[in-house]
Design a protein around this motif. Sequence first.
Motif, short mmCIF file in Angstrom:
data_model
loop_
_atom_site.label_atom_id
_atom_site.label_comp_id
_atom_site.label_asym_id
_atom_site.label_seq_id
_atom_site.Cartn_x
_atom_site.Cartn_y
_atom_site.Cartn_z
N VAL A 355 -30.47 23.55 -5.42
CA VAL A 355 -31.94 23.48 -5.40
C VAL A 355 -32.46 22.57 -6.52
N ALA A 356 -31.67 22.42 -7.58
CA ALA A 356 -32.11 21.54 -8.66
C ALA A 356 -31.75 20.08 -8.38
N GLY A 357 -31.09 19.85 -7.26
CA GLY A 357 -30.75 18.47 -6.90
C GLY A 357 -29.55 17.92 -7.64
N ALA A 358 -28.72 18.81 -8.19
CA ALA A 358 -27.57 18.34 -8.96
C ALA A 358 -26.39 17.97 -8.07
N VAL A 359 -26.32 18.58 -6.89
CA VAL A 359 -25.18 18.30 -6.02
C VAL A 359 -25.30 16.87 -5.51
N GLY A 360 -24.20 16.13 -5.67
CA GLY A 360 -24.24 14.71 -5.35
C GLY A 360 -24.47 13.86 -6.58
N ARG A 361 -25.04 14.46 -7.64
CA ARG A 361 -25.25 13.71 -8.87
C ARG A 361 -24.24 14.14 -9.94
N THR A 362 -24.43 15.34 -10.50
CA THR A 362 -23.47 15.78 -11.49
C THR A 362 -22.34 16.60 -10.86
N VAL A 363 -22.57 17.07 -9.65
CA VAL A 363 -21.52 17.78 -8.92
C VAL A 363 -21.13 16.89 -7.76
N GLN A 364 -19.92 16.32 -7.86
CA GLN A 364 -19.54 15.30 -6.88
C GLN A 364 -18.38 15.75 -6.01
N PHE A 365 -18.68 16.05 -4.77
CA PHE A 365 -17.61 16.31 -3.81
C PHE A 365 -17.06 14.96 -3.38
N GLY A 366 -15.75 14.92 -3.18
CA GLY A 366 -15.10 13.64 -2.84
C GLY A 366 -13.88 13.47 -3.71
N PRO A 367 -14.08 13.14 -5.00
CA PRO A 367 -12.91 13.09 -5.89
C PRO A 367 -12.51 14.52 -6.29
N ASP A 368 -12.17 15.32 -5.27
CA ASP A 368 -11.95 16.74 -5.47
C ASP A 368 -10.68 17.02 -6.26
N LEU A 369 -10.73 18.12 -7.01
CA LEU A 369 -9.56 18.54 -7.76
C LEU A 369 -8.60 19.26 -6.83
N ALA A 370 -7.33 19.07 -7.07
CA ALA A 370 -6.32 19.62 -6.17
C ALA A 370 -6.09 21.09 -6.46
N GLN A 371 -7.15 21.89 -6.39
CA GLN A 371 -7.04 23.29 -6.77
C GLN A 371 -6.43 24.14 -5.65
N ASP A 372 -6.50 23.63 -4.40
CA ASP A 372 -5.98 24.43 -3.30
C ASP A 372 -4.48 24.65 -3.44
N ALA A 373 -3.81 23.78 -4.21
CA ALA A 373 -2.36 23.94 -4.39
C ALA A 373 -2.02 25.07 -5.34
N ALA A 374 -3.06 25.69 -5.94
CA ALA A 374 -2.77 26.74 -6.91
C ALA A 374 -2.45 28.07 -6.27
N GLY A 375 -2.59 28.15 -4.97
CA GLY A 375 -2.29 29.41 -4.30
C GLY A 375 -3.33 30.46 -4.62
N SER A 376 -3.03 31.70 -4.21
CA SER A 376 -3.98 32.76 -4.51
C SER A 376 -3.23 34.05 -4.78
N TYR A 377 -3.93 34.95 -5.46
CA TYR A 377 -3.31 36.23 -5.78
C TYR A 377 -3.06 37.05 -4.53
#
Lengths: 995, 360
Positions: A355-377
């Motif tokens: 709602v503050a308009g940060a997504v796309g500016r300071t929060v950038q989807f695309g150069p995503d971190l490879a966190q999915d490889a961390a598995g889950s509990y």
Amino acid sequence: MNRRRFLKILGITGGGAAALSGCGIGPEPTQRLLPYLVAPDDQIPGVATWYATTCRECAAGCGLRARVREGRAVKLEGNPDSPVNRGRLCARGQAGLQGLYNPDRITGPRLRGANGQLAETTWDKAVQLLAQKVADAKGKGIVFVTGHETGAFGDLVDEWMRAVGGRRIAFESFALEALREGNRLAFGTAAVPHYDFAAAKYIVSFGADFMETWLSPVEFQNAFTRAHAFAAGADSSMAKYVYVGPRLSLTGLSADEWIAAAPGTEGLLALAMAQVIVARRLARSPADATRLGASLAAHTPDKVAAQIGIDAKTIERLAREFAASGGGLAVAGGVAAQAANGADIVAAVNLLNYVAGAVGRTVQFGPDLAQDAAGSYRQLAALRDQMAAGKVAVLLVHGANPAHADAAFAQALGKVPFKVSFSSDPDETANAADLVLPDLHPLEQWNDTRPRAGVYALQQPVMAPVFPGTMHAGDVILRAAGRTGTFKDYLQTAWRDVHRRHGGGKSFEEFWTAALAHGGVYTEIATRPVRLGPGAIAAMGEAAPPFAEGDATAVVFPHPALHDGRGANKPWLQELPDPVSKITWHGWAEVHPETAGKWGVVNGDVVLLKSEAGEVRAPVWITPTVRPRVVAVPTGQGHVAYGRYAAGRSFNAFDLLPGEPNRAGGRTFVVAVKVTKTAEHVFLATTEGNAREHGHGIVNVLPLAQAQRLRPGKHVFEEEETPAYARGAEEGWADAQREMAALGGYAGTHPRWAMAIDLSRCTGCSACVTACYAENNLATVGEELVRRHREMSWMRIERYVTGGEDGEPLHAVTAPMLCQQCGNAPCEPVCPVFAAYHTPDGLNGQIYNRCIGTRYCSNNCPYKVRYFNWFNYAEPGGEFEAWPAPLQLLLNPDVTVREKGVMEKCTFCVQRIRGKQNEARLADRRLDDAELQFLPACAQGCPSEAIVFGDLNDPRSRVRQLSDNPRGYHVLAGLNTRPAIAYLAKVAAPSGGAA
Amino acid sequence: MARPPGRVTYDFVTRTIARTLGNPGKGYFLLLGAAVTLLAIGIICLLYLLRYGLGLAGYSHPVYWAVFITCFVFWVGIAHSGTLISAILFLFRSGWRKKLYQLTALGWRGTNEEWRHFTRGYLYLAALATPLVLSVHSVVSWDFAMAIVPGWHATIFAPYFVAGAIYSGCAMVISLLVPIRKLFHLEELITVHHFENLAKLCLLTGSIVGYAYLCEYFVAWFGGNAHERAAFWYRAFGPFWWATWTMIICNAFLPQLLWFKKIRTNITALFVMSIFVNVGMWFERFVIIVVSLAGEPFERWSNATYNPTWADWGIMAGSFGWFFMWFLLFVKNFPAVSITEVKEVLPPPTKGRPAEAHAR
């Protein structure tokens, strides 16, 4: 001795050294003495070789440059080419060397014999057994547990598991499942975006410990300081930083304002802020945000304020500030994301960003971190239940230690007929294994990692294996799978794919060599837009915390240095004072003074914390940096195995945690506990003396408004001038110094080495401390001696607090304290043997061979930065031995290892200064300021670039400019010591309503 | 020196003092054994320290000097007052010591000329030693005063230390003299009058020391230096308040009782007081050295406490053993009271009195 005998001895010693480096370093006795007739191309004795590789101490994938001397790695530094860490490195990264040379490493394959003990075996037998056991188990359950693997090794394991009918799961103790789930709820994608801290103008962290363990700490800290540091002149603004969470972590120490929200209510705060922004139309929100309006109305500040534990006006003000900054960034993680409702908190923070308009500016989807490889509990818990039910025939574990993180898993291990560990450390999981196949250390092996989209980081061996009996797990798997070639071939094959996409017309060999030299291939990935997902509104209902009532809420957090315990067998990390508590070698429980008073406990009293899952006995550390009725305990200790430095130390905080995954699939780290005071007491080994500096001018803080009014040339902190009556004496002293300098043929213009430390950049992360240990052969002394304040850290981080009492907001300031290299040094005149002396280039030299150990220099040092060798820390086999073999191999050959009975202190890394000077002299050129700025190890490592080094006599040098900064001051200037270190006052954005 | 009572003749002096050198009894050997044991403990501790390092002692950053330096200053102070127990060898033949004395006498025959040289030499030595007491202890004090450590860095240090040295020396003399006088029956040679004079000296130097304490605190407050103030606040009310107040009460307040003649002439009271002063003076050095370092007012982060270990106590015990061993050996092998000096103040023997009294 005649000439012939002399040459004979010279030949043998020289040949021995050559053989050591030529035949690989290992504990085996040298068999042959060979002269260095044909030297290896990449080795010149006495000259370091640098290899680029990738740090594997956490999943961030920072680039490394390893300094290799005579065939052994002696120092790790950040790789400036890497877009992740930009040449910087954290304490854990620095300590990678102590994993490489760890004296407790498993030196070769081990097989559990008939007597139940692990016994040595050969690789041929071991690999054959592995292949056979896996083949036999087909269809009966084969599971391979790895750590966070994003590269070729993970792919290889997957391939193998597919071939043998098994499966792979990844296990990380802090896998941030809630982050992925929260993003899925809010945006319909489980990707973890790139957070652009550097571009932010207002940062709110909802528990996210982005400078210590969260995602990519070095990268984020570096970017954070770019936004948060006060840069007078060009732009006298700074991003305000608000930390929300029940406990002030290292990341929180830098905060301009701390909101001590009750655990689990962070999401409510985010929703209330979003509500204010939407209702008051404070920001240009994306069009679809309007459909949130009705649901948000249930979360007005008035409705949620009491639950969070703050007043509604504060929420409204935060929302206004956040929206008005025009560059807000809210991040959720750490303690907040590890609560039972963590995913909803993350989703709520996402909505705030949205709602503050940060997504796309300071929060950038695309150069995503490879966190999915961390598995889950959730996966691990499922595996554990299968194991307990006897449905797993073969379990293979690599790069993870679930037996330490989950007591039930350790029990279930007993039900698995055949367990294989690839760990090179004798950790709890390896100790329970039937077959141990010790892997090479990441610094000895080929591999790669893809920490985020577009970054392909390469790992290459920087030296021959320390223990020749260890083998690359990739090679073991290839052999067990009956495939040809080595893992390096496998890796190169995988990289042909990278070459196809990013080769840029180069041949593969050229491409590969360039990638090796740069530590990998770095490409830019375009950002992509995201929209609100279908779950966004539903998530809002769950943002309230579903807590059971107990005596207190326990918040279990990852130790910044030891993390989940993997750092526990590295003495550098054990002795590194925790940035917040300053406690070493032990775990603790943070308790608010008010709560401590209620419970009747003092520092060091052991309390029994009992959750529904288990109990721990933890010594209390009373601090205002934690919310009342919250007990914060770090993980990291409590190993029952894992080596001499780790085993049997304090408590394992994982024991408090429930064994069932929460809705996000993660583990719940925030639990209700019953608290009982016990009769036990622990004398905590803390390096903290007096946490309040009482306006003595050691640290100075300027309010932002005042800092903005500063003009060049006008120092705010008055420096006491030498009074007239003392001037004569001082000039006489200076004359004598010049005379002495002339005696040694040193006359002429000399540099004045100096340092500038910007406290508005220093976060207290302590990377510089470990860098100093690594560079200068500092001994670790152990818990007992730290209790007596005998730690040898030439550089220490002082963490002072203000406020926190009578409703005053709490603030923390951190400052590195090291030898100030005084121009008028109190240590020098009191030395009876001139061991402390003044060098022509302005350093306070310390001659170890001359020192007789009167210790007067330390008594007279007002900064207390001199350290005495109370024992012989280098004595092999001695009680206080700091470098048991092969740990001594990491000693820097450029720096003397000090003896018992001598004083030592920071030298400004004089060996590095002389090295650069020699380099320049050989090339017949002048030293350039650019190559000096980050020359000392501390400055080189500092993730926030807070420390700048250089020549004060050079008017154009950066250090000179910073020293002349109006924020600059000298610590204890009134003593007329003329320090070479100028500190730049911290600048604090206004906390609370006042501007 | 006042004259001893009339029945004290040359002969009486010689016999009384020579009697102290008689064959030692069980008690003496017990004491000597205790002193040697203490010394042995000290030596063993020293060897341990040499082998493993000074870390065995209780030092903690920033307290890099502690009990050892405290003991050093304490004993140097005492030694300087040793000139007050003047002990010039008087040679006489007696049993097994004959050989020793022949050796140390260096051919002394007691001729007129030799006596003349002796008195002259005695004078010169005294003239040399007296300023030495002042200068050496001034230098010891300046060893501290040259530092910038608040609590050390004070111009008052030289007279403060010299007065302290004489003070502690006097107290030690009283502590030693009272039992010797009793055990060796020297009441007629060492009279209450002597003790009263010692007490007066104690009162004087004790008052100087008390004044120095006052001065330190006054200057810390009046000087307005925040570091100095913080250091002295720490000294009086910090974790080591007990050491500071022990020192102030023992050294500055208790000796004020000596204004009363009744106490000055009461040997038991003097003995008790001297013990208190000895303890107080040891703590004075402890406070100056350890508490000033522990309360480091510059670098707040480095504040730390100090806990001595067995090594600290062992070396300290050894230093006491070292002192008392030599002292006990001395009193049984050499005349503890100078025979010549006592005789100098006696009325010379005149005709009609036994002549041999003079010869001996």
